[in-house]
Structures are given as C-alpha cells and as structure tokens.
Design a protein around this motif. Sequence first.
Motif, PDB file in Angstrom:
ATOM      1  N   ILE A   1       9.775  13.952   0.970  1.00  0.00           N
ATOM      2  CA  ILE A   1      10.121  13.333   2.313  1.00  0.00           C
ATOM      3  C   ILE A   1       8.961  13.542   3.036  1.00  0.00           C
ATOM      4  O   ILE A   1       8.354  14.423   3.049  1.00  0.00           O
ATOM      5  CB  ILE A   1      11.399  13.992   2.990  1.00  0.00           C
ATOM      6  CG1 ILE A   1      12.539  13.682   2.167  1.00  0.00           C
ATOM      7  CG2 ILE A   1      11.242  13.391   4.315  1.00  0.00           C
ATOM      8  CD1 ILE A   1      13.649  14.439   2.351  1.00  0.00           C
ATOM      9  N   ILE A   2       8.570  12.432   3.990  1.00  0.00           N
ATOM     10  CA  ILE A   2       7.300  12.380   4.596  1.00  0.00           C
ATOM     11  C   ILE A   2       7.774  11.772   5.957  1.00  0.00           C
ATOM     12  O   ILE A   2       8.593  10.860   6.060  1.00  0.00           O
ATOM     13  CB  ILE A   2       5.884  11.753   4.155  1.00  0.00           C
ATOM     14  CG1 ILE A   2       4.898  12.096   5.239  1.00  0.00           C
ATOM     15  CG2 ILE A   2       6.368  10.375   3.702  1.00  0.00           C
ATOM     16  CD1 ILE A   2       3.667  11.517   4.573  1.00  0.00           C
ATOM     17  N   ILE A   3       7.636  12.455   7.039  1.00  0.00           N
ATOM     18  CA  ILE A   3       7.839  11.703   8.492  1.00  0.00           C
ATOM     19  C   ILE A   3       6.878  11.615   9.142  1.00  0.00           C
ATOM     20  O   ILE A   3       5.800  12.239   9.097  1.00  0.00           O
ATOM     21  CB  ILE A   3       8.666  12.922   9.437  1.00  0.00           C
ATOM     22  CG1 ILE A   3       9.916  13.471   8.477  1.00  0.00           C
ATOM     23  CG2 ILE A   3       9.178  12.270  10.658  1.00  0.00           C
ATOM     24  CD1 ILE A   3      10.984  12.781   8.186  1.00  0.00           C
ATOM     25  N   GLU A   4       6.531  10.164   9.603  1.00  0.00           N
ATOM     26  CA  GLU A   4       5.233   9.987  10.418  1.00  0.00           C
ATOM     27  C   GLU A   4       5.744   9.259  11.810  1.00  0.00           C
ATOM     28  O   GLU A   4       6.813   8.310  11.858  1.00  0.00           O
ATOM     29  CB  GLU A   4       4.721   8.733   9.759  1.00  0.00           C
ATOM     30  CG  GLU A   4       3.994   9.332   8.369  1.00  0.00           C
ATOM     31  CD  GLU A   4       3.248   8.633   7.699  1.00  0.00           C
ATOM     32  OE1 GLU A   4       2.324   8.905   6.842  1.00  0.00           O
ATOM     33  OE2 GLU A   4       3.337   7.174   8.007  1.00  0.00           O
ATOM     34  N   ALA A   5       5.487   9.683  12.849  1.00  0.00           N
ATOM     35  CA  ALA A   5       5.848   9.243  14.201  1.00  0.00           C
ATOM     36  C   ALA A   5       4.789   7.955  14.581  1.00  0.00           C
ATOM     37  O   ALA A   5       3.669   7.949  14.386  1.00  0.00           O
ATOM     38  CB  ALA A   5       5.649  10.415  15.044  1.00  0.00           C
ATOM     39  N   GLY A   6       5.582   7.001  15.337  1.00  0.00           N
ATOM     40  CA  GLY A   6       4.847   6.070  16.022  1.00  0.00           C
ATOM     41  C   GLY A   6       5.397   6.184  17.693  1.00  0.00           C
ATOM     42  O   GLY A   6       6.036   6.796  18.067  1.00  0.00           O
TER      43      GLY A   6
ATOM     44  N   THR B   1       1.005  -1.213  -0.249  1.00  0.00           N
ATOM     45  CA  THR B   1       0.011   0.061   0.123  1.00  0.00           C
ATOM     46  C   THR B   1       0.809   1.106   0.084  1.00  0.00           C
ATOM     47  O   THR B   1       0.702   2.031  -0.895  1.00  0.00           O
ATOM     48  CB  THR B   1      -0.993  -0.066   1.076  1.00  0.00           C
ATOM     49  OG1 THR B   1      -0.176   0.001   2.441  1.00  0.00           O
ATOM     50  CG2 THR B   1      -1.926  -1.196   1.023  1.00  0.00           C
ATOM     51  N   SER B   2       1.674   1.346   0.893  1.00  0.00           N
ATOM     52  CA  SER B   2       2.889   2.163   0.910  1.00  0.00           C
ATOM     53  C   SER B   2       4.091   1.713   1.730  1.00  0.00           C
ATOM     54  O   SER B   2       3.965   0.973   2.661  1.00  0.00           O
ATOM     55  CB  SER B   2       2.546   3.611   1.477  1.00  0.00           C
ATOM     56  OG  SER B   2       2.508   3.749   2.969  1.00  0.00           O
ATOM     57  N   THR B   3       5.413   2.087   1.331  1.00  0.00           N
ATOM     58  CA  THR B   3       6.237   1.601   2.110  1.00  0.00           C
ATOM     59  C   THR B   3       6.235   2.280   3.375  1.00  0.00           C
ATOM     60  O   THR B   3       6.851   1.579   4.742  1.00  0.00           O
ATOM     61  CB  THR B   3       7.726   2.165   1.634  1.00  0.00           C
ATOM     62  OG1 THR B   3       7.712   3.581   1.558  1.00  0.00           O
ATOM     63  CG2 THR B   3       7.863   1.400   0.037  1.00  0.00           C
ATOM     64  N   ASN B   4       5.797   3.277   3.714  1.00  0.00           N
ATOM     65  CA  ASN B   4       5.476   3.772   5.088  1.00  0.00           C
ATOM     66  C   ASN B   4       4.624   2.934   6.114  1.00  0.00           C
ATOM     67  O   ASN B   4       4.805   2.486   7.213  1.00  0.00           O
ATOM     68  CB  ASN B   4       4.965   5.168   5.450  1.00  0.00           C
ATOM     69  CG  ASN B   4       6.135   6.194   5.409  1.00  0.00           C
ATOM     70  OD1 ASN B   4       7.281   6.025   4.856  1.00  0.00           O
ATOM     71  ND2 ASN B   4       5.703   7.404   6.068  1.00  0.00           N
ATOM     72  N   ASP B   5       3.384   2.373   5.475  1.00  0.00           N
ATOM     73  CA  ASP B   5       2.606   1.469   6.291  1.00  0.00           C
ATOM     74  C   ASP B   5       3.419   0.280   6.740  1.00  0.00           C
ATOM     75  O   ASP B   5       3.328  -0.231   7.879  1.00  0.00           O
ATOM     76  CB  ASP B   5       1.392   1.132   5.116  1.00  0.00           C
ATOM     77  CG  ASP B   5       0.470   2.189   5.079  1.00  0.00           C
ATOM     78  OD1 ASP B   5       0.556   3.275   5.902  1.00  0.00           O
ATOM     79  OD2 ASP B   5      -0.349   1.947   4.145  1.00  0.00           O
TER      80      ASP B   5
ATOM     81  N   VAL C   1      10.869   7.514   8.176  1.00  0.00           N
ATOM     82  CA  VAL C   1      11.188   8.328   7.275  1.00  0.00           C
ATOM     83  C   VAL C   1      10.849   7.855   5.782  1.00  0.00           C
ATOM     84  O   VAL C   1      11.521   6.857   5.436  1.00  0.00           O
ATOM     85  CB  VAL C   1      12.500   8.941   7.446  1.00  0.00           C
ATOM     86  CG1 VAL C   1      12.852   9.803   6.315  1.00  0.00           C
ATOM     87  CG2 VAL C   1      12.885   9.426   8.582  1.00  0.00           C
ATOM     88  N   GLY C   2       9.779   8.320   5.206  1.00  0.00           N
ATOM     89  CA  GLY C   2       9.462   8.052   3.812  1.00  0.00           C
ATOM     90  C   GLY C   2      10.090   8.938   2.770  1.00  0.00           C
ATOM     91  O   GLY C   2      10.012  10.133   2.945  1.00  0.00           O
ATOM     92  N   ILE C   3      10.797   8.364   1.696  1.00  0.00           N
ATOM     93  CA  ILE C   3      11.509   9.038   0.627  1.00  0.00           C
ATOM     94  C   ILE C   3      10.842   8.653  -0.914  1.00  0.00           C
ATOM     95  O   ILE C   3      11.149   7.179  -1.008  1.00  0.00           O
ATOM     96  CB  ILE C   3      13.009   8.878   0.720  1.00  0.00           C
ATOM     97  CG1 ILE C   3      13.664   9.385   2.241  1.00  0.00           C
ATOM     98  CG2 ILE C   3      13.735   9.687  -0.215  1.00  0.00           C
ATOM     99  CD1 ILE C   3      14.790   9.229   2.523  1.00  0.00           C
TER     100      ILE C   3
END
Length: 242
Positions: free
Chosen positions: A113-118, A13-17, A124-126
């Motif tokens: 770039i997108i940063i998502e916190a957990g 779906t996305s590498t960040n997911d 860090v998505g690029i």
Amino acid sequence: MIGAVIHRFDEVTSTNDEARRLAGEGAVEGTVVTAVYQTHGRGSRGRVWMSPPAANLLFSVILRPDIPVQRNGELAFVAACGAANGLRDAFCLDVRVKWPNDIVVGSRKIGGIIIEAGSGFAVVGIGVNINWTEFPAEIAESATSVALEVGEIVDIEKAFQCMLASLNAAYLDYKEFGFAKILNDWRRLDCCVGKCVEIEVDGRVVSGKSVGVDDGGSLLVETNQGMVERIPSAGCVLRWDS
C-alpha cells in the motif's frame, strides 16, 4: 461509496498518477482507477513496484477524509484491513498485515500500500500479486501470489470486487467509529506481534520483539535492553523473524 465509479485502463504510468489527476479535476470520493499494466509503478520509500502485464491487481482509490494531512497515515491501516479481509473472503487465505504497509501470507509479501496526499484528497494505491508465479531473483525469496497460495490461476476481477467491498466497509467504519476501530481490526491481523524484528530508522537499527502498535499506529518494540521503543512509520524498513 468506494468503487461506485471505476476508471479502467490498459496502461498507465501508475494508477496513483491517474487518480491524482482525476482528484485534481474534482473526482468524487471513492473513485477507483485500475490498470492492466503500469509503466512506472511505485511502492513505498521510492521503490519500484514490479508487475508484469495482466498478472496482478493494481488500483488506486481517491478519498477525501475530514482529517488533517498529518493523519493520512491512518489510511494505510484502513487499506491494509480492507485489502487483507477482501483476499481472505475471496480465496480463504490466511492473509495478514505487516507494519507499516504490507500484506502478507506466511512470511511472504503478497501486496503493498502507498498513500499520497494532494490538496483536499488522498490517494490510496494498492498492488496485489494475483496470478504472478515466477518472480525476479531479487524478490523470489520474499514474494508470493494468490495463484501460488491456492495452486491455480484465479479470477482477478473476483479479487478486485471482494477487495472493493471490504475496503468500503473498512472506510465506513473509520469514518463512523474512528481510528480506534480500525486499529482493533488491524491488530487481529498483525503478523509480527511477539516476533523478533529489526527496524532501520533515522540511520540506526532497532532490534527486539514487536509488542504491537500504539493508539497512533506507531510500532512498539521491546528492545534487547528491556525498554519499549515507539517507532513511527515514516521512512522505516522492518525485517522480522517469521
């Protein structure tokens, strides 16, 4: 070390997911997720990240920095420096950074770039346009790719490995020397300083000349009224006169 563990997928779906899932299961810092195609790739401010299959570089990095979550925005500067310098090393391109989270060549965007916190981690998505040469109409005037800039199709894996090495170096600098070191590097790559900019923030538009960023990473704009205004990055859209 960033890239010591790499999970490769044909489709996500996305590498960040996928990175968030792995981080929640205890994946070590520096773990990387990359994919040939994302069905629901996303960029900053809720935008869709468009990328055809097998044309571009899409990856996410799990980090576990010892900083409060309020400072996670600093990681965008770390990632921008690492990504830009990796592309410069790999392809001898004059890659620059554009506040707050874009990577550009000339006046055109080549990556973001997108940063998502957990809980206890940040992802860090690029995304970088590598061999994409025909863009949709809505971004055709503002986007570019490595292939377009160098005039030929290039090795995506070469770009990936160079960027991982550069990202690792930037992150080690950040952990050892702090954000000030990263900001100094970022400022040398800043494409907007001294140029006319227009920023949408909090429902209003700020116009003027970029005079760089402050020590916290906020944009400094000398307005048309002669005042210097500090603009935090959250939720901002920047346009510039390239």
